[in-house]
Scaffold this motif. Structure first.
Motif, PDB file in Angstrom:
ATOM      1  N   UNK A  69       9.370  -2.916 -21.595  1.00  0.00           N
ATOM      2  CA  UNK A  69      10.094  -3.612 -20.544  1.00  0.00           C
ATOM      3  C   UNK A  69       9.705  -3.125 -19.161  1.00  0.00           C
ATOM      4  N   UNK A  70       8.793  -2.155 -19.051  1.00  0.00           N
ATOM      5  CA  UNK A  70       8.362  -1.655 -17.762  1.00  0.00           C
ATOM      6  C   UNK A  70       7.186  -2.453 -17.200  1.00  0.00           C
ATOM      7  N   UNK A  71       6.731  -3.484 -17.891  1.00  0.00           N
ATOM      8  CA  UNK A  71       5.591  -4.272 -17.450  1.00  0.00           C
ATOM      9  C   UNK A  71       5.900  -4.932 -16.111  1.00  0.00           C
ATOM     10  N   UNK A  80      -1.797   1.541 -13.984  1.00  0.00           N
ATOM     11  CA  UNK A  80      -2.341   2.889 -14.080  1.00  0.00           C
ATOM     12  C   UNK A  80      -1.174   3.820 -14.414  1.00  0.00           C
ATOM     13  N   UNK A  81      -1.228   4.566 -15.507  1.00  0.00           N
ATOM     14  CA  UNK A  81      -0.100   5.414 -15.892  1.00  0.00           C
ATOM     15  C   UNK A  81       0.335   6.343 -14.751  1.00  0.00           C
ATOM     16  N   UNK A  82       1.603   6.258 -14.411  1.00  0.00           N
ATOM     17  CA  UNK A  82       2.163   7.084 -13.353  1.00  0.00           C
ATOM     18  C   UNK A  82       1.884   6.576 -11.955  1.00  0.00           C
ATOM     19  N   UNK A  83       1.059   5.521 -11.823  1.00  0.00           N
ATOM     20  CA  UNK A  83       0.720   4.996 -10.504  1.00  0.00           C
ATOM     21  C   UNK A  83       0.397   3.501 -10.593  1.00  0.00           C
ATOM     22  N   UNK A  84       1.392   2.662 -10.927  1.00  0.00           N
ATOM     23  CA  UNK A  84       1.111   1.234 -10.996  1.00  0.00           C
ATOM     24  C   UNK A  84       0.727   0.705  -9.623  1.00  0.00           C
ATOM     25  N   UNK A  85      -0.253  -0.213  -9.604  1.00  0.00           N
ATOM     26  CA  UNK A  85      -0.740  -0.766  -8.348  1.00  0.00           C
ATOM     27  C   UNK A  85      -0.724  -2.288  -8.407  1.00  0.00           C
ATOM     28  N   UNK A 145      -5.640  -3.148  -2.871  1.00  0.00           N
ATOM     29  CA  UNK A 145      -4.935  -2.621  -4.039  1.00  0.00           C
ATOM     30  C   UNK A 145      -3.982  -1.564  -3.507  1.00  0.00           C
ATOM     31  N   UNK A 146      -2.675  -1.787  -3.727  1.00  0.00           N
ATOM     32  CA  UNK A 146      -1.697  -0.849  -3.173  1.00  0.00           C
ATOM     33  C   UNK A 146      -0.836  -0.267  -4.288  1.00  0.00           C
ATOM     34  N   UNK A 147      -0.480   1.004  -4.164  1.00  0.00           N
ATOM     35  CA  UNK A 147       0.418   1.593  -5.158  1.00  0.00           C
ATOM     36  C   UNK A 147       1.818   1.006  -4.998  1.00  0.00           C
ATOM     37  N   UNK A 148       2.459   0.742  -6.111  1.00  0.00           N
ATOM     38  CA  UNK A 148       3.830   0.235  -6.089  1.00  0.00           C
ATOM     39  C   UNK A 148       4.750   1.416  -6.343  1.00  0.00           C
ATOM     40  N   UNK A 149       5.237   2.005  -5.265  1.00  0.00           N
ATOM     41  CA  UNK A 149       6.103   3.174  -5.356  1.00  0.00           C
ATOM     42  C   UNK A 149       7.475   2.793  -4.828  1.00  0.00           C
ATOM     43  N   UNK A 150       8.515   3.294  -5.468  1.00  0.00           N
ATOM     44  CA  UNK A 150       9.880   2.917  -5.075  1.00  0.00           C
ATOM     45  C   UNK A 150      10.187   3.238  -3.620  1.00  0.00           C
ATOM     46  N   UNK A 151       9.543   4.241  -3.040  1.00  0.00           N
ATOM     47  CA  UNK A 151       9.775   4.579  -1.635  1.00  0.00           C
ATOM     48  C   UNK A 151       9.235   3.511  -0.685  1.00  0.00           C
ATOM     49  N   UNK A 152       8.297   2.658  -1.157  1.00  0.00           N
ATOM     50  CA  UNK A 152       7.703   1.624  -0.309  1.00  0.00           C
ATOM     51  C   UNK A 152       8.498   0.323  -0.344  1.00  0.00           C
TER      52      UNK A 152
END
Length: 156
Positions: free
Chosen positions: A89-91, A116-121, A129-136
């Motif tokens: 469900x994390x897709x 990418x494990x630990x760094x979805x982009x 290509x940008x990292x999808x981080x909750x802080x962004x």
């Protein structure tokens, strides 16, 4: 996994007649999107209503498809579900097709997801290509499919 085919529009308000030849529409999780491919890219659609018509057909309404012209664009296309639904469900594949608005006023479309494990982009239109981080993430609006991001300077 392909589950259905859109046969024709039904009426003038965006309703569609859909054939489910080997899939029981009762097994659909209506809180999860189904996918319809455009230019070989899966675009997520949420089902707002589904009414069975016989053993293998149903009248289906999708969120934001509310006119005859909108419905006609979907006629003849196949409906797919995420084969890994329930397993992963994390897709983030459902984000393909979403609009990304950045805090500096730029707008992009999500064209692909690199898991990418630990760094979805997210791959955006125009190539970044940008990292999808909750802080962004400033906000995510599922109904309008808009993701608002505050990205560090120089990232895009």
């Amino acid at each position: 996994m392909e589950i259905a085919a859109i046969l024709k529009s039904n009426g003038s308000d965006g309703e569609l007649l859909v054939s489910f030849p080997s899939f029981d529409p009762e097994d659909l999780n209506l809180s999860e999107p189904v996918f319809i491919y455009f230019d070989e890219l899966p675009v997520p659609f949420f089902i707002s209503s589904l009414v069975r018509r016989g053993s293998s057909r149903a009248l289906v309404r999708f969120v934001d498809i509310d006119s005859f012209d909108d419905a006609q664009e979907l006629v003849g296309r196949k409906i797919h579900i995420d084969e890994e639904e329930g397993e992963d469900n994390d897709s983030l594949e459902y984000l393909i097709g979403w609009t990304v608005e950045t805090s500096d006023g730029r707008t992009f479309t999500v064209t692909a997801v690199e898991d990418i494990p630990g760094n979805p982009c997210l791959e955006l239109s125009g190539g970044p290509l940008i990292p999808l981080h909750e802080d962004f993430i400033d906000s995510a609006d599922e109904s309008s499919r808009i993701l608002r991001l505050h990205l560090p300077d120089g990232l895009v």
